[in-house]
Design a protein around this motif. Sequence first.
Motif, PDB file in Angstrom:
ATOM      1  N   ARG A  12       0.830  -1.220   0.000  1.00 37.81           N
ATOM      2  CA  ARG A  12       0.000   0.000   0.000  1.00 37.81           C
ATOM      3  C   ARG A  12       0.862   1.268   0.000  1.00 37.81           C
ATOM      4  N   ASN A  32      -6.554  11.137   8.966  1.00 35.01           N
ATOM      5  CA  ASN A  32      -7.190  10.389   7.878  1.00 35.01           C
ATOM      6  C   ASN A  32      -6.210  10.204   6.720  1.00 35.01           C
ATOM      7  N   ILE A  34      -3.491   8.459   6.549  1.00 35.24           N
ATOM      8  CA  ILE A  34      -2.079   8.389   6.914  1.00 35.24           C
ATOM      9  C   ILE A  34      -1.525   6.970   6.773  1.00 35.24           C
ATOM     10  N   GLY A  35      -2.421   5.976   6.830  1.00 39.39           N
ATOM     11  CA  GLY A  35      -1.954   4.590   6.647  1.00 39.39           C
ATOM     12  C   GLY A  35      -2.244   3.644   7.803  1.00 39.39           C
ATOM     13  N   ASN A  38      -4.074   0.566   6.397  1.00 42.35           N
ATOM     14  CA  ASN A  38      -3.128  -0.223   5.601  1.00 42.35           C
ATOM     15  C   ASN A  38      -2.380  -1.230   6.473  1.00 42.35           C
ATOM     16  N   ARG A  53     -10.862  -4.938   2.087  1.00 41.56           N
ATOM     17  CA  ARG A  53     -11.267  -3.759   1.315  1.00 41.56           C
ATOM     18  C   ARG A  53     -11.362  -4.000  -0.178  1.00 41.56           C
ATOM     19  N   PRO A  59      -4.227  -3.432  -5.772  1.00 38.42           N
ATOM     20  CA  PRO A  59      -4.156  -2.220  -4.945  1.00 38.42           C
ATOM     21  C   PRO A  59      -3.265  -2.376  -3.708  1.00 38.42           C
ATOM     22  N   LEU A  61      -0.221  -3.593  -3.739  1.00 42.46           N
ATOM     23  CA  LEU A  61       1.161  -3.300  -4.114  1.00 42.46           C
ATOM     24  C   LEU A  61       1.335  -1.801  -4.206  1.00 42.46           C
ATOM     25  N   ARG A  62       2.402  -1.314  -3.605  1.00 42.40           N
ATOM     26  CA  ARG A  62       2.630   0.135  -3.657  1.00 42.40           C
ATOM     27  C   ARG A  62       2.727   0.568  -5.125  1.00 42.40           C
ATOM     28  N   PHE A  63       2.108   1.702  -5.418  1.00 36.32           N
ATOM     29  CA  PHE A  63       2.087   2.195  -6.798  1.00 36.32           C
ATOM     30  C   PHE A  63       3.420   1.955  -7.480  1.00 36.32           C
ATOM     31  N   ASP A 344     -11.180   1.773  13.220  1.00 36.59           N
ATOM     32  CA  ASP A 344     -12.121   2.885  13.058  1.00 36.59           C
ATOM     33  C   ASP A 344     -13.510   2.624  13.596  1.00 36.59           C
TER      34      ASP A 344
END
Length: 397
Positions: A12, A32, A34-35, A38, A53, A59, A61-63, A344
């Motif tokens: 992520r 909000n 911030i991770g 993740n 999710r 999604p 994998l980090r971009f 949350d």
Amino acid sequence: MYLEHLSLTDFRSYAQVDLKLGPGVTVLVGSNGIGKTNLMEAIGYLATLSSHRVSTDAPLLRFGTERALIRAKLVRGEQSTVVELEINAGRANRGRINRGNPVRARDILGICHMVLFAPEDLALVKGDPSNRRRFLDELLVSLMPMHAATRSDYDRVLKQRNALLKSARTGKFTAGHEATLDVWDQHMARAGAELLHARLELVERLRPHLKSAYAQLTDGTKEAGAVYRSTIQGVLDDDGGPAERLDEGSDGVEELRLLSVEQLTERYIQAFAASRRKELERGISLVGPHRDELELVLGHAPAKGYASHGETWSMCLSLRLASYYVMLDDTRTGGSAPILILDDVFAELDVQRRRKLAAIVAGAEQVLVTAAVDADIPDELAGRRVKVVPGGIDGEG
Ligand SMILES: Nc1ncnc2c1ncn2[C@@H]1O[C@H](COP(=O)(O)OP(=O)(O)OP(=O)(O)O)[C@@H](O)[C@H]1O
Ligand SMILES: [Mg+2]
């Protein structure tokens, strides 16, 4: 059990993050986006091999990266285990246990025991039946990892059977087709019976915990329940929604629950025969655990479509707490307490329910809680605070 160390690489938003944890309560606080989720999602993925999710791995994998790594050190009594999972774009994910040789991802199932509650869980009540089936099957697999194979066998046969039904619909249905369908029926009946048997047993174990968790969380005026509806009973219409309900619906389930896997297999074979004409017309498998429903009940009404927003939250939370208790007293996991993750959740509850939830979970071996605002966490959950900051954890990694 508790998680002592979590390390993520290219998962992520994190290039690299290390999170050190201890038993008891830890609250992860941060603004909000911030991770925080993740981090929780990574723990969930390690336990279930799926994200709460998203339904695909991309999604996670980090971009711009091709591979993510989740590594966790889990402590259970005197024993600690390092479990790793490599999530790969375009090829199979792989696991590793205690730095041994790579294994199939599936082989790490059952090592990390955790229960995760997140706002997405509202779909357990509001969403379509597939959400509730997935809830049952995921819990089943964490309790008995061998059921991962039951599930994938069933899914495979279902796919092949559906392909055959579809082709029969478009072309001519020959004697050859018929014989092949008979073979698939046998396979699907067996795998379906194993899955149904396990699910029915699980629902039976969940029920008392669901009822008591809901009573503890709320003022106790309504009773929470769950009824499994099998397509064998013929109480579901073709769209998977409740049809004219048999008055003795739950007795029907009661009867199924007493049957052995062999007897259920027989039932499925009969049900497939009875619905064959319809299945050939529709070109799809209409009977089987893939179309069953776990109906959630509040008081005298179904939760779906009737429960208020607050009731829906309490119901979902109670389902997760019930999973927690089932895992807790499961002898097959050696009584190892699962890690409890509340993502949350407190912001959505009123003060009363916050207090009640805090009291219920405070005694767990390890509780990980996330919140954007520290003030949302009730005093009863006094514990370690971890500050999540851009790209990592304040003061660590
Ligand atoms: N594959 C990815 N690569 C890079 N960044 C990602 C990826 N997936 C998500 N993100 C980023 O991660 C952030 C979301 O993180 P997360 O959901 O953990 O936030 P959070 O702290 O839980 O926030 P909230 O308090 O709103 O729930 C977003 O900014 C999103 O852009
Ligand atoms: Mg979040």
